[in-house]
Design an enzyme around this catalytic site. Structure first.
Site, PDB file in Angstrom:
ATOM      1  N   CYS A 108       0.830  -1.207   0.000  1.00  0.00           N
ATOM      2  CA  CYS A 108       0.000   0.000   0.000  1.00  0.00           C
ATOM      3  C   CYS A 108       0.870   1.265   0.000  1.00  0.00           C
ATOM      4  O   CYS A 108       1.399   1.640  -1.027  1.00  0.00           O
ATOM      5  CB  CYS A 108      -0.987  -0.025   1.164  1.00  0.00           C
ATOM      6  SG  CYS A 108      -2.349   1.156   0.978  1.00  0.00           S
ATOM      7  N   HIS A 213      -3.573  -5.510   0.158  1.00  0.00           N
ATOM      8  CA  HIS A 213      -3.120  -5.822   1.513  1.00  0.00           C
ATOM      9  C   HIS A 213      -3.051  -7.332   1.747  1.00  0.00           C
ATOM     10  O   HIS A 213      -3.927  -7.909   2.395  1.00  0.00           O
ATOM     11  CB  HIS A 213      -4.050  -5.178   2.540  1.00  0.00           C
ATOM     12  CG  HIS A 213      -3.901  -3.696   2.640  1.00  0.00           C
ATOM     13  ND1 HIS A 213      -2.987  -3.086   3.484  1.00  0.00           N
ATOM     14  CD2 HIS A 213      -4.526  -2.692   1.973  1.00  0.00           C
ATOM     15  CE1 HIS A 213      -3.069  -1.779   3.345  1.00  0.00           C
ATOM     16  NE2 HIS A 213      -3.997  -1.509   2.437  1.00  0.00           N
ATOM     17  N   GLU A 215      -1.308  -8.857   3.800  1.00  0.00           N
ATOM     18  CA  GLU A 215      -1.180  -9.175   5.226  1.00  0.00           C
ATOM     19  C   GLU A 215      -2.534  -9.491   5.859  1.00  0.00           C
ATOM     20  O   GLU A 215      -2.613 -10.219   6.853  1.00  0.00           O
ATOM     21  CB  GLU A 215      -0.484  -8.029   5.985  1.00  0.00           C
ATOM     22  CG  GLU A 215      -1.337  -6.822   6.315  1.00  0.00           C
ATOM     23  CD  GLU A 215      -1.487  -5.843   5.167  1.00  0.00           C
ATOM     24  OE1 GLU A 215      -1.969  -4.719   5.403  1.00  0.00           O
ATOM     25  OE2 GLU A 215      -1.128  -6.194   4.026  1.00  0.00           O
TER      26      GLU A 215
END
Length: 249
Positions: A108, A213, A215
């Site tokens: 990001c 994202h 994660e």
């Protein structure tokens, strides 16, 4: 094989004047075989140089908007909160990491940082400045494990070698994005509205960044898992070349 030490760029809460970290970054690295360690927030060049030399790889995290002055623009009202100290530290560290040819993975803000430091620019606010984007949801609501739009993956590059797919579905939570791409980067993933979603820096072992994202989605999405596995594996040894069979095992 010795587990690689991954330096994770810290998040900063200005209201509490505190450093903090999303556990998903750490758990994704640990799950891929690395040892994640949150770095200090500092602009001390001696410390930054030591960090660059000591760690095996670096994760450039999400968070604050980048100061538009870095790409020669005035700050618009639609620009979000800035953190000048983060901008300074990450700029200095990224240059050191590039010079040492150590793996750098941007997520990001990390993608936006790579682009800006290397001479590119950003849309300060996608909804008001990137008017083409009226069909792609770039700022979803929770849960962020949901995958909300497709990205097209270009062939014959690091990202395609990792995911082994021409199109993947990703989550999305950002209001800024790449406007002018740095001439030192190559766009390797594009959203349906034309926004750049991933970049690589050619002629480096592993410099890769994504706008989405992984994660958040690595626990439910194989492509997110592959990204972290490839990053950690590239950090494990000098001269490592991605073994796709290991990533997909």
């Amino acid at each position: 094989m010795k587990k690689p030490m991954i330096g994770v760029l810290p998040l900063y809460d200005s209201n509490k004047n505190s450093y903090w970290m999303l556990p998903d970054y750490m758990k994704a690295i640990e799950g891929a075989g690395g040892i994640p360690i949150m770095l200090p927030l500092t602009t001390n060049l001696e410390i930054i140089t030591t960090l660059a030399n000591e760690f095996d790889g670096f994760l450039f995290t999400g968070g604050h908007d980048l100061n538009p002055e870095l790409y020669h623009e005035n700050v618009e009202d639609t620009c979000g909160e800035l953190c000048i100290e983060r901008d300074m530290m990450e700029s200095l560290l990224f240059q050191k990491v590039i010079d040492l040819d150590k793996p750098a993975f941007g997520i990001c803000r990390g993608l936006q940082l790579f682009n800006v430091i290397l001479g590119g620019s950003l849309y300060q606010d996608i909804p008001t400045q990137f008017t083409v984007s009226n069909t792609v949801n770039h700022k979803q609501t929770p849960p962020y494990t949901n995958l909300v739009h497709d990205v097209h993956i270009e062939k014959n590059n690091l990202l395609h070698d990792i995911v082994r797919a021409d199109t993947i579905k990703v989550n999305s939570y950002h209001h800024q994005g790449i406007k002018m791409l740095s001439d030192k980067l190559i766009a390797v993933a594009i959203a349906e509205d034309g926004l750049v979603e991933s970049v690589i820096m050619p002629n480096h072992k592993f410099v890769l960044a994504v706008q989405w994202h992984p994660e958040y989605s690595y626990t439910v999405d194989e492509y997110s898992q592959k990204l972290f596995s490839a990053f950690v594996s590239s950090s494990a040894s000098i001269g490592y070349e991605i073994n796709v069979d290991e990533i997909t095992a």
